[in-house]
Design a protein around this motif. Structure first.
Motif, PDB file in Angstrom:
ATOM      1  N   PHE B 204     -29.417  56.188 -47.590  1.00 28.27           N
ATOM      2  CA  PHE B 204     -28.932  54.733 -47.947  1.00 28.27           C
ATOM      3  C   PHE B 204     -27.351  54.405 -47.430  1.00 28.27           C
ATOM      4  O   PHE B 204     -26.653  55.527 -47.247  1.00 28.27           O
ATOM      5  N   SER B 205     -27.272  53.349 -47.291  1.00 23.05           N
ATOM      6  CA  SER B 205     -25.607  53.021 -46.937  1.00 23.05           C
ATOM      7  C   SER B 205     -25.131  51.856 -47.799  1.00 23.05           C
ATOM      8  O   SER B 205     -26.005  51.113 -48.462  1.00 23.05           O
ATOM      9  N   VAL B 206     -23.862  51.641 -47.841  1.00 18.91           N
ATOM     10  CA  VAL B 206     -23.457  50.876 -48.826  1.00 18.91           C
ATOM     11  C   VAL B 206     -22.368  49.605 -48.184  1.00 18.91           C
ATOM     12  O   VAL B 206     -21.552  50.057 -47.437  1.00 18.91           O
ATOM     13  N   ILE B 207     -22.579  48.405 -48.570  1.00 13.93           N
ATOM     14  CA  ILE B 207     -21.750  47.494 -47.994  1.00 13.93           C
ATOM     15  C   ILE B 207     -20.791  46.988 -49.421  1.00 13.93           C
ATOM     16  O   ILE B 207     -21.473  46.518 -50.307  1.00 13.93           O
ATOM     17  N   GLU B 208     -19.531  47.114 -49.282  1.00  8.72           N
ATOM     18  CA  GLU B 208     -18.802  46.444 -50.437  1.00  8.72           C
ATOM     19  C   GLU B 208     -18.614  44.882 -50.280  1.00  8.72           C
ATOM     20  O   GLU B 208     -18.310  44.488 -49.268  1.00  8.72           O
TER      21      GLU B 208
END
Lengths: 329, 329
Positions: B204-208
DNA sequence: TTGAAAGCGCTACCAC
DNA sequence: GTGGTAGCGCTTTCAA
């Protein structure tokens, strides 16, 4: 909570003097004033608005009546009002009517009993006149009522505009969702549209609707496509209803805008997030709120010689539920 | 407006007696009572709430603080509160903070100065403690703050649920929109999701992101697809953000849910009107409002022995931005 | 069972 | 310039 007495004692003056510096009226010596201000700060004293209001029979509160806080159009109105009145030192209190008549009465009473200085109302009960014998000034917003002060969008022009944009882009068999019968603004849009369509001899049908609510909208959408499966242009009574129609149309496999064009009314924030983004007639909700607030404040200040019924312009917002207009068409 | 004096005169009794029948306390003879009631009706007398409030230091008003009235989630909260407190004879006044810190202070002060009986707040300023030294009880809604009474949805479970539903339906490369850092509820969702994904060893990846606002959401949507063009499952921080993501995905020609699955959070009314209808984790907004109101009223009545921090269940709402789960999967 | 009167916190009038 | 005080409309002792 510190009271004016505490401040007076602390500053070594009388309450009368404190009151004078508080309200900045009457004579008070520079030194005395300084003393009082210090005392106020030390005690972090805030005047009791209830006591003030009891004496003056006026508060710093302005009441807003909304028919349905869940329709995004109304919060936007509220935002405009807020920004304007807070600049003038007033505070807004919002009452949500939930389209229920007794709640409107309750709130008007609450507002009165709490000495609100003015009321802005966007509610839509049918021609009642509780507003006639109120002590505080009232402004009707997105509504008109007899000759009361009001701010409203140009519905007739909006309807005409929507109809003509649809036809200009090639729709031949228009269907109109009529909107609540008791709502003058909705009827204006409707009348504006059909007047133009008749003049231009364009074929159209009408679906009667009785509210603006989410839950009802899908029902009318289904009814629409059952009754008029070959319609190629729809005028929705507002954007919420348009969203439901759009949804149903896509579910039925219609190509939008190729097979079917659709125009909403209001331009709520979500309209551009729909797919395809919704073409619509924009009401300047925020600015309408601001104008209503300005008008109310004029009324409160008993100014004279200003326009008491303000018609705001509407605007066609071209997005992707309508086709591009043909060049040199 | 008639006052208590007018009623007393009309009924031929003292104001004290009128007050007694009004408040239904103390002794008052049956006949006298009847006389008074008649007088009240004849004059259509309504007690002045300001005067009452001045004496009692308590009003019938309950104040609600909302961070952004334009996000449909909050009006829904307000509806639940309204329905509950009006049954108990209170009236709700709503203050919109517009995510601006000074406005929150202003409203708290206005509420205090007007003697509100209690406050429900859903605002999200970072860990300030203006709420600590208020004379009226405060309930935090969709928020938690130290050990203050609160009502909130189970964000950790919600995040876990969203992640697992996505993976169960075949997503392999998840992207999470993180939500405002200062908002505990948003962080709970985020933490719930990543804890599960890590445990299951899913990529998974995260966008703030820093707000829940409409206008910002489209920006993050674009950023998301630029950075992670091959993501096949997105957890949006709420439904408003999900709408923006959905919109952008379709604009880019992604097939939903075939190429890309998407889950929102909140289940606002418009989610089902999106296309395709949005799968989401439902917070029971209306019921949360009701619970908060009940809790506040208990606090007002100084009841004891009841739960002061209420966690509400969340629920996966399966619509069409997620695929059908495989049989015997 | 009822009434007179004090007082909630503030403003504004009148005296000094 | 400043202070004393009546009174806004109501509730609640305290006496009668």
């Amino acid at each position: 909570m510190a009271t004016i007495k505490d401040v007076a004692k602390q500053a070594g003056v009388s309450v009368a003097t404190v009151s004078r510096v508080l309200n900045d009226n009457g004579y008070v010596h520079g030194n005395t004033r300084k003393l009082v201000i210090e005392a106020i700060q030390q005690l972090s004293y805030k005047p009791n608005e209830v006591a003030r209001s009891l004496f003056k029979k006026k508060s710093r509160l302005i009441g807003l009546l909304l028919p349905d806080i869940r329709n995004p159009f109304f919060p936007e109105l509220a935002r405009g009002i807020e920004d304007e009145i807070q600049e003038q030192g007033y505070q807004l209190i919002i009452g949500n009517i939930d389209e229920k008549y007794p709640k409107e009465m309750d709130y008007i009473q609450t507002f009165q009993q709490n000495n609100v200085t003015g009321i802005i109302t966007a509610t839509n009960l049918t021609g009642r006149s509780h507003y006639d014998d109120l002590s505080s000034p009232v402004v009707f917003l997105d509504r008109t009522f007899n000759d009361h002060p009001s701010v409203f969008a140009d519905g007739i022009e909006g309807g005409r505009m929507a109809a003509s944009e649809l036809v200009k882009r090639g729709s031949k068999r228009i269907t109109i969702l009529k909107g609540p019968a008791q709502l003058q603004t909705a009827q204006d849009r409707f009348n504006g549209a059909i007047a133009w369509l008749r003049a231009e001899k364009v074929d159209f049908s009408v679906i009667e609707t009785s509210s603006f609510s989410f839950s009802d909208a899908e029902m009318w959408a289904k009814e629409l496509f059952e009754k008029y499966p070959d319609t190629d242009g729809i005028l929705a009574s507002n954007d919420v209803v348009a969203a439901a129609v759009l949804h149903e149309a896509l579910r039925l496999g219609k190509a939008i805008p190729e097979d079917l064009q659709l125009i909403g009314f209001d331009d709520i924030p979500l309209s551009r997030l729909l797919f395809p983004p919704l073409s619509t007639i924009r009401q300047p909700a925020y600015d309408m709120g601001k104008e209503a607030a300005k008008l109310l404040i004029r009324l409160i200040n008993k100014e004279t010689h200003f326009e008491k019924n303000i018609r705001m312009p509407v605007m066609f917002i071209e997005r992707q539920t309508t086709r591009k207009v043909e060049e040199n068409g």
